[in-house]
Scaffold this active site. Structure first.
Site, short mmCIF file in Angstrom:
data_model
loop_
_atom_site.label_atom_id
_atom_site.label_comp_id
_atom_site.label_asym_id
_atom_site.label_seq_id
_atom_site.Cartn_x
_atom_site.Cartn_y
_atom_site.Cartn_z
N ASP A 190 40.66 47.24 36.93
CA ASP A 190 39.63 46.71 36.52
C ASP A 190 39.03 45.44 37.37
O ASP A 190 38.12 44.81 38.04
CB ASP A 190 38.82 46.63 35.29
N LEU A 191 39.32 43.88 36.74
CA LEU A 191 39.60 42.59 36.51
C LEU A 191 39.80 41.99 38.23
O LEU A 191 38.44 41.66 39.16
CB LEU A 191 40.02 42.21 35.86
#
Length: 417
Positions: A190-191
């Protein structure tokens, strides 16, 4: 005592709203954030920290899922939500309501950048897809983040960080050699997707300066994690050998891992032969420095199984902090394995301004991580707390031309908050 009349005060000069105060590198850029959870909000927060005016769109029921992802909670919202939504304005509307949907479509037509992380096709069904917006606004830079991207046989599958770690192969090389595959301690898929999206957005904005045209930035969690395989994939391409798990160790550098000491673990990174010799001498194993089994890094990699027990035996003679001091004096890269609280108190973390405080109207003082982007002229700045659910709805819709009566009607039927 006689009353002394006060000197009349000069009316204060009106101050611009806080999201316009900071002269950031992206000041003047308007971002419409249709995303939720982590990847998209992280991307838009990076842009907001750099000065962009980010408008976060949420539903009227409960808003971004992460508002409820607690405990811990700070005020009405979870700490998770607060961690990736600072420096933004928030609007809460029901996209199933035709009037509200048209208003968000109007907002899209005013934005320089749009960020969304719906499943592929969902934004288009709402009339908010790239082609819909581009037909009215050809300069828009439109970033889509999804699990598998906008093309390919898996494009309609949902995107989850842990699944991307698994499918990409990253999880297969994470964990102890004799143990099972392990999920990374934070959410790298996600990051990373948020970071890749921010990079793509900035590149597209740069290109727009020359062409006047925007473009579609298509980011997938899977692509981002496959890209992060980097040298691991390179080793496979070169040798045909399937990479394995090495725990904290490095597959092609020895010694480069965490070692047990008398009272805890210590991370050592002897990345070349000179560092190896200093390390061996400092821990009392100078005789091994020129041992033909260990003289060069390729030798040490081949004889890893023979060398590591010798190092572990030597390091168990002292505690981690004592070794850290001795090895630092010997100019060997070394570091304690801090817990999160210890890391956030580290003097270098503090000196670099990586902890910031914000005043939130419900939660009080919020401590948050600051941006790692240190621009000399226009640094990233933490300016405003995460918005309360629907906090700026009236302000944003009024600026769009919605009058008080219409706004009251939207609120009466719970289409806007």
């Amino acid at each position: 005592m006689p009353h002394t009349p006060r000197t009349p005060r000069t009316p204060p000069t009106p101050h611009p709203p806080p999201w316009l105060v900071h002269d950031g590198a992206l000041t003047g850029l308007k971002v419409l954030d249709l995303s939720r959870i982590l990847s998209g909000p992280f991307c838009s927060m990076v842009l907001a920290d750099l000065g962009a005016d980010v408008i976060k769109v949420e539903d009227t029921a409960s808003g971004d899922d992460t508002r409820a992802w607690g405990p811990p909670f700070q005020g009405e919202d979870a700490a998770y939500f607060h961690s990736v939504n600072r420096n933004k304005r928030g609007i809460a509307v029901d996209l199933k309501d035709p009037d509200c949907l048209r208003l968000v479509q109007e907002l899209a037509g005013t934005a320089d950048v749009i960020v969304e992380n719906f499943r592929p096709g969902t934004a288009a069904r709402l009339g908010l897809g790239y082609e819909d917006v581009r037909s009215r606004h050809p300069g828009v830079v439109y970033a889509s983040i999804s699990g598998y991207g906008q093309t390919g046989p898996y494009r309609h599958e949902p995107g989850y960080d842990a699944i991307a770690q698994a499918v990409s192969g990253v999880m297969s090389v994470t964990g102890e050699p004799a143990g099972p595959p392990v999920r990374f301690g934070v959410s790298p898929a996600d990051l990373a997707a948020g970071m890749w999206a921010a990079i793509g957005i900035l590149a597209a904005l740069r290109n727009r300066e020359h062409t006047g045209r925007g473009e579609w930035v298509d980011i997938s969690l899977l692509d981002g994690q496959v890209a992060w395989l980097s040298y691991v994939a390179g080793g496979y391409f070169a040798s045909g050998e399937v990479p394995q798990r090495y725990g904290s160790a490095h597959p092609t550098i020895v010694p480069y891992q965490a070692f047990p000491t008398a009272d805890g673990h210590l991370m050592v990174a002897a990345g070349n032969d000179g560092l190896w010799r200093r390390f061996a001498t400092a821990i009392g194993l100078a005789a091994l420095a020129d041992d033909p089994r260990f003289a060069t890094n390729p030798d040490r990699v081949r004889h890893r199984g023979e060398l590591l027990p010798l190092i572990e035996g030597a390091l168990r003679a002292r505690g981690a902090q004592e070794w850290a001091v001795l090895l630092t004096e010997a100019q060997v890269p070394v570091g304690p394995i801090n817990t999160v609280d210890q890391a956030l108190r580290h003097p270098q973390v503090i000196a670099r301004g990586m902890i910031a405080e914000l005043e939130h109207p419900d939660a009080g003082t919020l401590r948050t991580l600051a941006s790692p982007l240190k621009l000399s002229g226009n640094p990233a700045v933490v300016r405003t707390p995460p918005p309360r659910h629907g906090e700026h709805t009236a302000e944003i819709l009024t600026a769009l031309g919605v009058g008080p009566g219409r706004l009251a009607g939207l609120r009466a039927r719970k289409a806007a908050k």
